[in-house]
Design a protein around this motif. Structure first.
Motif, PDB file in Angstrom:
ATOM      1  N   PRO A 120      16.405  15.776 -47.241  1.00  0.00           N
ATOM      2  CA  PRO A 120      17.486  14.974 -46.643  1.00  0.00           C
ATOM      3  C   PRO A 120      17.591  15.161 -45.125  1.00  0.00           C
ATOM      4  N   VAL A 121      17.268  16.350 -44.627  1.00  0.00           N
ATOM      5  CA  VAL A 121      17.273  16.563 -43.169  1.00  0.00           C
ATOM      6  C   VAL A 121      16.092  15.815 -42.546  1.00  0.00           C
ATOM      7  N   ALA A 122      14.923  15.952 -43.162  1.00  0.00           N
ATOM      8  CA  ALA A 122      13.705  15.357 -42.586  1.00  0.00           C
ATOM      9  C   ALA A 122      13.772  13.829 -42.526  1.00  0.00           C
ATOM     10  N   ARG A 123      14.548  13.207 -43.441  1.00  0.00           N
ATOM     11  CA  ARG A 123      14.594  11.737 -43.414  1.00  0.00           C
ATOM     12  C   ARG A 123      15.720  11.207 -42.514  1.00  0.00           C
ATOM     13  N   SER A 124      16.506  12.112 -41.916  1.00  0.00           N
ATOM     14  CA  SER A 124      17.631  11.668 -41.082  1.00  0.00           C
ATOM     15  C   SER A 124      17.153  11.294 -39.680  1.00  0.00           C
ATOM     16  N   LYS A 125      18.066  10.701 -38.894  1.00  0.00           N
ATOM     17  CA  LYS A 125      17.703  10.352 -37.514  1.00  0.00           C
ATOM     18  C   LYS A 125      17.596  11.607 -36.649  1.00  0.00           C
ATOM     19  N   LYS A 127      17.618  14.993 -37.553  1.00  0.00           N
ATOM     20  CA  LYS A 127      16.741  16.068 -38.099  1.00  0.00           C
ATOM     21  C   LYS A 127      17.061  17.432 -37.467  1.00  0.00           C
ATOM     22  N   THR A 128      18.288  17.876 -37.644  1.00  0.00           N
ATOM     23  CA  THR A 128      18.707  19.118 -36.989  1.00  0.00           C
ATOM     24  C   THR A 128      19.246  20.133 -37.995  1.00  0.00           C
ATOM     25  N   ILE A 129      18.880  21.396 -37.777  1.00  0.00           N
ATOM     26  CA  ILE A 129      19.434  22.497 -38.580  1.00  0.00           C
ATOM     27  C   ILE A 129      20.013  23.522 -37.612  1.00  0.00           C
ATOM     28  N   SER A 164      11.938  27.188 -36.611  1.00  0.00           N
ATOM     29  CA  SER A 164      11.798  26.253 -35.483  1.00  0.00           C
ATOM     30  C   SER A 164      10.320  25.969 -35.212  1.00  0.00           C
ATOM     31  N   ILE A 165       9.471  26.911 -35.576  1.00  0.00           N
ATOM     32  CA  ILE A 165       8.023  26.725 -35.415  1.00  0.00           C
ATOM     33  C   ILE A 165       7.427  26.104 -36.687  1.00  0.00           C
ATOM     34  N   ASP A 166       7.823  26.657 -37.840  1.00  0.00           N
ATOM     35  CA  ASP A 166       7.218  26.217 -39.100  1.00  0.00           C
ATOM     36  C   ASP A 166       7.591  24.779 -39.475  1.00  0.00           C
ATOM     37  N   LEU A 167       8.762  24.311 -39.017  1.00  0.00           N
ATOM     38  CA  LEU A 167       9.201  22.949 -39.380  1.00  0.00           C
ATOM     39  C   LEU A 167       8.981  21.940 -38.257  1.00  0.00           C
ATOM     40  N   ALA A 168       8.340  22.393 -37.172  1.00  0.00           N
ATOM     41  CA  ALA A 168       8.141  21.476 -36.030  1.00  0.00           C
ATOM     42  C   ALA A 168       7.322  20.258 -36.448  1.00  0.00           C
ATOM     43  N   GLY A 169       6.390  20.465 -37.379  1.00  0.00           N
ATOM     44  CA  GLY A 169       5.556  19.355 -37.849  1.00  0.00           C
ATOM     45  C   GLY A 169       6.361  18.254 -38.516  1.00  0.00           C
ATOM     46  N   LYS A 170       7.534  18.585 -39.033  1.00  0.00           N
ATOM     47  CA  LYS A 170       8.404  17.577 -39.652  1.00  0.00           C
ATOM     48  C   LYS A 170       9.362  16.979 -38.629  1.00  0.00           C
ATOM     49  N   GLY A 171       9.247  17.421 -37.378  1.00  0.00           N
ATOM     50  CA  GLY A 171      10.125  16.886 -36.328  1.00  0.00           C
ATOM     51  C   GLY A 171      11.539  17.432 -36.391  1.00  0.00           C
ATOM     52  N   ILE A 172      11.705  18.574 -37.063  1.00  0.00           N
ATOM     53  CA  ILE A 172      13.053  19.150 -37.229  1.00  0.00           C
ATOM     54  C   ILE A 172      13.370  20.111 -36.086  1.00  0.00           C
ATOM     55  N   LEU A 209      22.827  18.476 -29.683  1.00  0.00           N
ATOM     56  CA  LEU A 209      21.481  19.066 -29.840  1.00  0.00           C
ATOM     57  C   LEU A 209      20.405  17.986 -29.854  1.00  0.00           C
ATOM     58  N   THR A 210      19.309  18.254 -29.151  1.00  0.00           N
ATOM     59  CA  THR A 210      18.168  17.330 -29.124  1.00  0.00           C
ATOM     60  C   THR A 210      16.896  18.153 -29.347  1.00  0.00           C
ATOM     61  N   PRO A 211      15.750  17.518 -29.529  1.00  0.00           N
ATOM     62  CA  PRO A 211      14.519  18.274 -29.791  1.00  0.00           C
ATOM     63  C   PRO A 211      14.202  19.327 -28.726  1.00  0.00           C
ATOM     64  N   LYS A 212      14.671  19.160 -27.497  1.00  0.00           N
ATOM     65  CA  LYS A 212      14.369  20.163 -26.461  1.00  0.00           C
ATOM     66  C   LYS A 212      15.118  21.482 -26.726  1.00  0.00           C
ATOM     67  N   ASP A 213      16.057  21.456 -27.650  1.00  0.00           N
ATOM     68  CA  ASP A 213      16.807  22.669 -27.996  1.00  0.00           C
ATOM     69  C   ASP A 213      16.159  23.465 -29.126  1.00  0.00           C
ATOM     70  N   ASN A 214      15.025  22.977 -29.618  1.00  0.00           N
ATOM     71  CA  ASN A 214      14.377  23.657 -30.744  1.00  0.00           C
ATOM     72  C   ASN A 214      14.071  25.120 -30.405  1.00  0.00           C
ATOM     73  N   GLY A 215      14.481  26.020 -31.315  1.00  0.00           N
ATOM     74  CA  GLY A 215      14.173  27.444 -31.144  1.00  0.00           C
ATOM     75  C   GLY A 215      15.086  28.170 -30.177  1.00  0.00           C
ATOM     76  N   LYS A 216      16.256  27.571 -29.845  1.00  0.00           N
ATOM     77  CA  LYS A 216      17.148  28.224 -28.863  1.00  0.00           C
ATOM     78  C   LYS A 216      18.311  28.962 -29.531  1.00  0.00           C
TER      79      LYS A 216
END
Ligand SMILES: NC(=O)c1ccc[n+]([C@@H]2O[C@H](COP(=O)([O-])OP(=O)(O)OC[C@H]3O[C@@H](n4cnc5c(N)ncnc54)[C@H](OP(=O)(O)O)[C@@H]3O)[C@@H](O)[C@H]2O)c1
Length: 227
Positions: A120-125, A127-129, A164-172, A209-216
């Protein structure tokens, strides 16, 4: 179906999680909140959220939640449930049973939620956890004491960084944040922030939050914290 972004707040029966239900509803989000029983779930409804039952230490309960939301779209999964554990521990009298319980809630719980709700996260616009951690989990800022709680949040931080690294391929996008020292049952009346002060700032930070915040690792006000 709705065009509103959807947040799922796990651990929304009281304290920071419950107040965030109201903060996100006020900002126009569809809010799903979890409680461990229907009585505390009523508070989530009053605050403008849809109630789901979940105990994050019970794999069957988390799996039921995942199945009931399997066809949904979750823009922001917020793993907020947490416990402090014993406050009187000193080196020499460690309660290992309690330590395991704290890790079960604070570390395994969030990971169970991610595994159950990844699609459900991966199919959203968006895609944030996001994970509610604590500055007490920062190794760089460690001031000693509270071994059990601190170490559980450090472990959660590492899990989040890994995701944040392992799910990057899903764009999360995966981030952790410290909510401030807040006047909840956990934070106590002497805490520096009221619940509305903290959760207004947290909702602004998390909704931006946006993709540039991944892993912060963020403070409640959106500033960076050291790992
Ligand atoms: N308050 C602070 O100053 C502070 C500072 C740093 C970090 N934090 C973190 O912020 C988060 C929220 O804390 P808070 O201050 O709002 O604490 P709180 O008022 O004690 O609320 C804790 C929440 O977690 C839920 N929870 C506990 N065990 C659970 C389980 N097994 N399954 C599902 N839900 C469970 C509780 O549900 P029940 O009502 O069913 O028990 C409640 O909704 C926690 O992760 C905490 O570690 C708080």
């Amino acid at each position: 179906m709705t065009d509103k972004p959807t947040i799922l707040i796990a651990g929304a029966s009281r304290g920071i999680g419950l107040a965030l239900v109201g903060q996100f509803a006020k900002r126009g989000w569809r809010v799903l909140g979890t409680a461990r029983n229907l009585a505390s779930g009523a508070e989530i409804s009053k605050a403008g959220g849809e109630v789901h039952l979940c105990d994050v230490t019970d794999p069957h309960s988390v799996s039921r939640l995942g199945k009931s939301l399997a066809h949904e779209s979750i823009d922001l999964l917020l793993c907020n449930a947490g416990i402090y554990g014993p406050r009187d521990g000193t080196v020499g009298n460690t309660d290992y049973v309690e330590w395991q319980k704290v890790i079960d809630v604070n570390v395994f719980g969030p990971m169970r939620l991610v595994e159950a709700l990844i699609e459900p996260v991966a199919r959203s616009k968006r895609k944030t956890i996001a994970f509610t951690t604590s500055r007490m989990g920062s190794i760089a800022m460690n001031a000693g004491g509270s071994m059990i709680y601190r170490s559980s949040k450090t472990m959660l931080n590492q899990v989040a960084k890994n995701l944040s690294i392992d799910l990057a391929g899903k764009g999360i996008t995966v981030a952790v944040f410290h909510p401030g020292w807040v006047q909840t049952d956990m934070g106590g009346p002497g805490a520096t922030l009221t619940i509305p002060e903290a959760t207004d700032a947290i909702a602004n930070t998390l909704s931006g939050l946006t993709p540039k915040d991944n892993g912060k690792f963020f403070n409640y006000d959106g500033t960076d914290l050291p790992w």
